[in-house]
Scaffold this motif. Structure first.
Motif, mmCIF file in Angstrom:
data_model
loop_
_atom_site.group_PDB
_atom_site.id
_atom_site.type_symbol
_atom_site.label_atom_id
_atom_site.label_comp_id
_atom_site.label_asym_id
_atom_site.label_seq_id
_atom_site.Cartn_x
_atom_site.Cartn_y
_atom_site.Cartn_z
ATOM 1 N N TRP A 100 0.794 -1.220 0.000
ATOM 2 C CA TRP A 100 0.000 0.000 0.000
ATOM 3 C C TRP A 100 0.837 1.285 0.000
ATOM 4 N N GLY A 101 2.007 1.210 0.649
ATOM 5 C CA GLY A 101 2.865 2.386 0.764
ATOM 6 C C GLY A 101 3.138 3.086 -0.567
ATOM 7 N N PRO A 102 3.468 2.359 -1.627
ATOM 8 C CA PRO A 102 3.735 3.031 -2.904
ATOM 9 C C PRO A 102 2.559 3.860 -3.412
ATOM 10 N N ASN A 103 1.315 3.428 -3.119
ATOM 11 C CA ASN A 103 0.155 4.237 -3.505
ATOM 12 C C ASN A 103 0.130 5.558 -2.742
ATOM 13 N N LEU A 104 0.448 5.480 -1.438
ATOM 14 C CA LEU A 104 0.512 6.707 -0.653
ATOM 15 C C LEU A 104 1.601 7.615 -1.204
ATOM 16 N N ALA A 105 2.770 7.043 -1.514
ATOM 17 C CA ALA A 105 3.889 7.829 -2.034
ATOM 18 C C ALA A 105 3.490 8.526 -3.334
ATOM 19 N N ARG A 106 2.886 7.769 -4.241
ATOM 20 C CA ARG A 106 2.486 8.326 -5.528
ATOM 21 C C ARG A 106 1.508 9.489 -5.357
ATOM 22 N N ASN A 107 0.523 9.317 -4.456
ATOM 23 C CA ASN A 107 -0.453 10.375 -4.262
ATOM 24 C C ASN A 107 0.127 11.602 -3.572
ATOM 25 N N LEU A 108 1.025 11.368 -2.623
ATOM 26 C CA LEU A 108 1.643 12.509 -1.963
ATOM 27 C C LEU A 108 2.551 13.253 -2.947
ATOM 28 N N ALA A 109 3.285 12.496 -3.767
ATOM 29 C CA ALA A 109 4.247 13.118 -4.690
ATOM 30 C C ALA A 109 3.532 13.973 -5.733
ATOM 31 N N SER A 110 2.340 13.551 -6.129
ATOM 32 C CA SER A 110 1.679 14.274 -7.217
ATOM 33 C C SER A 110 0.710 15.337 -6.701
ATOM 34 N N HIS A 111 0.588 15.459 -5.386
ATOM 35 C CA HIS A 111 -0.383 16.415 -4.850
ATOM 36 C C HIS A 111 0.235 17.811 -4.772
ATOM 37 N N PRO A 112 -0.504 18.831 -5.203
ATOM 38 C CA PRO A 112 0.084 20.178 -5.229
ATOM 39 C C PRO A 112 0.476 20.707 -3.853
ATOM 40 N N GLN A 113 -0.143 20.184 -2.767
ATOM 41 C CA GLN A 113 0.179 20.733 -1.449
ATOM 42 C C GLN A 113 1.197 19.889 -0.672
ATOM 43 N N PHE A 114 1.648 18.806 -1.267
ATOM 44 C CA PHE A 114 2.657 18.008 -0.564
ATOM 45 C C PHE A 114 3.938 17.897 -1.383
ATOM 46 N N ARG A 115 5.045 17.763 -0.677
ATOM 47 C CA ARG A 115 6.303 17.405 -1.324
ATOM 48 C C ARG A 115 6.799 16.139 -0.640
ATOM 49 N N LEU A 116 7.006 15.101 -1.414
ATOM 50 C CA LEU A 116 7.486 13.832 -0.853
ATOM 51 C C LEU A 116 8.991 13.941 -0.655
ATOM 52 N N THR A 117 9.401 13.998 0.619
ATOM 53 C CA THR A 117 10.813 14.251 0.889
ATOM 54 C C THR A 117 11.533 13.070 1.517
ATOM 55 N N ALA A 118 10.783 12.037 1.937
ATOM 56 C CA ALA A 118 11.473 10.934 2.615
ATOM 57 C C ALA A 118 10.739 9.615 2.410
ATOM 58 N N LEU A 119 11.508 8.564 2.192
ATOM 59 C CA LEU A 119 10.969 7.210 2.073
ATOM 60 C C LEU A 119 11.730 6.326 3.034
ATOM 61 N N CYS A 120 11.038 5.329 3.589
ATOM 62 C CA CYS A 120 11.709 4.467 4.549
ATOM 63 C C CYS A 120 11.229 3.035 4.418
#
Lengths: 339, 339, 339, 339
Positions: C13-33
């Motif tokens: 499921w995590g990759p779906n969250l990452a994809r949505n956060l990365a493409s959202h205008p109000q979020f910047r995906l800065t860290a993965l773990c």
């Protein structure tokens, strides 16, 4: 035996081909190619064993794979497939095989001369549903095929460059040619246009197959509901294929119509008896169609099978589409396909 | 005002007519007629106020009703309707009106000369569903009608004397003529036969209505499943009529296709915007169709309404069937209907 | 305003969250773990702007994001969420929030103390269908809610560590708590087991909401067909939510039951009048649920909205599950939930 | 052998009984009885061989038939059946057998003492669908029955004198008792009322049959759609009975759940393997249920068969209804049925 494989074109469909080739026991994905460097790098990261190229020429020159899969826009199919065949690769081309049947024909003949295999990616033929239908027809379980009716309609995406026939009929043509297993003799088409471009957005095709088997297609971009349903009526059993059914895509009905010619008492009298028997929805293979397709391609390359979706089949679909075009212009007259 | 009524023919359908006439506030059932004395007596017992006759002549001579309903085999329709019209009755004839359009035409003209009303019992037109469809089309709610597709298929009862077109198309023709509300210009028909008699058991009809509205019919006795479904695609909304749906026979879809011609920027470019709106299944009248039909007949006799199913309408259906016959024989060529 | 975001756990499921956060205008995906280095590198390749970590502590120490999304196995939810909250992050936890309501409660209280937002990823609540249902109930369009019946059954994957209640009921509980909008007062559960482990594989839950609204759940791993269907019967209109319907998931029926108390003549006599009105299937939002969820989270962080799926809601679902457990053991007795 | 038969009560259902008895080769309809003289004469006209009576006493005194069918209002069942049994007739009573299980019991005992047959007209048990289900269960084709779930809901006709349990559950109880073929051990019922009379209009019944087989019933007058669907989950196969399906009422799914206890390696580990096999909809008998019922009654009178719907079965249904009443009042507690 394993075969090396490359993929050209990493847009919508190419990555699926890459994924299936990479995970298949008989293939090794050794080359990727796309003119867009960013896209290339991104997909390349998933396949460290594959070399990345921005031109097909370079790829063929330095890492010529046994099989090259082409998933670029249709306008480039003919040129890229030609280059790859001439370089000695077997080639898998996304459908449609080319822009015209003449182009398709040239590729078929080139592949024959070079003794290479040419495959067209008619993925639908590798689904569990279509495989089951083919088996039911070919085994004689349905009895003689009487007629086929297919409905493929929805509120369609109007395409700028094709009409509803070129958009939707390729699926039906590939499936019908495969499951009917007879030569397509002629095509009639009636269409109408309700959009400003004047391209047909509703069309009815009538296909005559050898042996008097008729198939009728309703194609539309103007239906408020999506329907993907094919009826195959046989002398002994009939079959319905509903591709939108989640669980039971293929239903076989034992309510045939039987004519009894043997009873001497009824020689001039027609005896029609109706059977209203069981319905059965056979369990279908749930393998990914693309994975089944790769299995078959590997077997063909091994010389252990022949392809259900080679260049010949791809060309036949294009010839039928061109015949439909001519019939549409001729107001529905039957257009023969040369044997 | 009330009208006296009689029924000739007490087989399958006649008793329904008798029951509806007897219970209608504007009719009094005063006469019943059947050649079979036992049948006559049995049904007569239910309607003590009606006199019973074994011949129509006797009935007309001694108890001439205002309205005579004829529910005998089709071969006798022309003769009996003629007798009744000449005796001065208004006449309701079970469908089809007669054996040929020539016979139908003679009755239409006789009725006109005698200033009597001639009704054809196209019961379907009086269902809540068809009334709703007519309303939706006529009110402009659907916008311009783009095309109609109808499927009427099942594992059919092979009839000894008619083909699938004469068996099934009358329903579609009556409904389409009524709801489209335009003149039928031409008919094409393709059919095939898979039974020893050689009559068509699968047929496709293509109807061209004035204004460029096409309607396509799939008729079959060879389908393993029963389907009764009509799609009416409009410019603004589309409608699906599924007569086998128990609760929601008519669904209206607000997913139209809209072409915007106004934006000057897009004069040569086509703008297609898709709306995916609500679907609505309106509540339909649940009155018995036959009862609604009797209401309308009473209103016509009263001079307060015109009939949706008069002789003219019955004749038009027969003309279309005869045109389909000619097209079938001509391999699908378009056969015009004279204005 | 934009917020930095990190994702822990890159399994299903995590990759779906990452994809949505990365493409959202109000979020910047800065860290993965992720503890798995290969997996981390593979996903990291898609997000060059994100730093990669194999431990959460390191991530929090060097790249503490505003929002941390946790998509690890449930056993670690409590520990990781606690670390992140204590480090000052807002936290989004995949459902279920924790292993027990006690764990969930500790997180809710910690978040309150630290003045951080705690979100539970009840994705279902952000679908167009559930949003529509909520709107219909909350607006009063249905009238008083009379009862709810939900069926969530299929041939299930037997889970080694949970029973059918813990597997399937969380969806219903989250949806019902949200759309009913009342406090859940008590839970009854009857279950039976037909597998060697002895865990319930069929269960019926009966929920009592404040105001006398009952909801009934049929949960099963033993049904040959998959059903996901909820009926919400209202005083004025009723609604059916069928999650497996491709096109019309929500249907609103105007066939309510109306009781007329006003007519003095019928004071003691009951007047029940049935309306059989239209059915309507409203067009639903087709945005990806996860994207709608990220919109709401951004608005909550901005202080412009409150969350429909915060820690309190996640805890309530767990309390209901624990009550169902107790009722199952007590043979179906009602178990109260403390206000 | 043929038997003489009479029918008492010519309202809604009685004429159907009369028609089936009159046309059955083993019965002769010799007597009709109704207090309403007009109704009696009208129906009598169809059966000239039957004598007409306005009182049962007169009928029994002068034309005592072998079998008396009673189709009067339920309040009179007990009295009329008693008179007929005492006069020496076999008796067929429309369902429900009587007002209470005590009344039912008295009739069962009286019939036994007089050595007469007592039949209850649970017509449903004689449909092709229920006969098929019984056959599938009894033959072991489904394997051990695991659980049954039945949904019988619609926008109901509120009845002045019964609640939703007494209105709808008799069908399920008769069917379940018949197809499960085990003793009903206990009943639980939860209900709620949303109408001014305070009678339950939604109810859930939970039935425990011997052998640990649970059956769950959802009964409602408040559902916007009509559903008549029963799931019977078996160890080997499962079955779905949908009475509203026009063509395929019974579907048998070969996707069972199989537990393998034999492999020593997995003694403590649970092995659950899923089969996803074929679905089959067997052809069902299309005989009229009432005609099949008359066949069986004739065979019972001949001593060649036993009845699936005798007084014992009718009494069992009433006992279960009374147990449901008690459970409803006790808030869902299990109420035992005495062996």
């Amino acid at each position: 035996v394993t075969f090396t494989a490359g993929v050209v074109g990493l847009g919508y469909w190419g990555p699926n081909l890459a994924r299936n080739l990479a995970s298949h026991p008989q293939f090794r994905l050794t080359a990727l190619c796309d003119a867009d460097r960013t896209r290339l790098d991104r997909h390349g990261a998933f396949y460290p064993a594959a070399r990345c190229f921005t031109s097909l020429q370079e790829l063929l020159a330095t890492a010529r794979p046994d099989l090259l899969a082409i998933a670029t826009p249709v306008a480039s199919h003919h040129r890229l497939a030609k280059e790859a065949l001439e370089a000695g690769c077997h080639v898998l081309v996304e459908k449609p095989l080319a822009r015209t049947s003449a182009e398709a024909d040239e590729l078929v003949q080139l592949a024959a001369r070079r003794e290479r295999h040419l495959f067209v990616d008619h993925t639908f033929l590798f689904t569990g549903a279509v495989a089951e239908i083919r088996k039911q027809v070919a085994s004689g379980a349905l009895g003689d095929l009487l007629y086929v009716d297919s409905v493929r309609i929805s509120l369609g995406l109007f395409q700028p460059d094709v009409d509803v026939v070129w958009d939707l009929a390729p699926h039906d043509l590939a499936i019908l040619n495969y499951v009917v297993g007879r030569r397509l003799v002629s095509v009639r088409a009636l269409g109408s246009s309700h959009n400003p471009r004047g391209t047909a957005d509703v069309a009815y095709l009538h296909l005559d197959y050898e042996g008097g088997i008729g198939a009728h297609l309703h194609l539309s971009w103007l239906s408020p509901v999506k329907v993907r349903r094919m009826i195959l009526a046989g002398r002994r059993q009939s079959l319905i294929y509903d591709d939108l059914e989640p669980a039971e895509k293929v239903k076989i009905y034992d309510h045939g119509v039987a004519f009894d010619y043997n009873d001497p008492e009824t020689q001039r009298q027609v005896l029609v008896s109706y059977r209203k028997g069981d319905m059965r929805a056979p369990a279908l293979s749930v393998s990914e169609a693309l994975s089944t397709e790769m299995d078959e391609i590997a077997q063909v390359l091994d010389g252990r099978a022949s392809s259900r979706a080679g260049g010949t089949e791809g060309r036949a679909v294009m010839q039928a589409l061109e015949a439909a075009d001519r019939s549409l212009k001729a107001g529905g007259a039957a257009v023969s396909l040369d044997g």
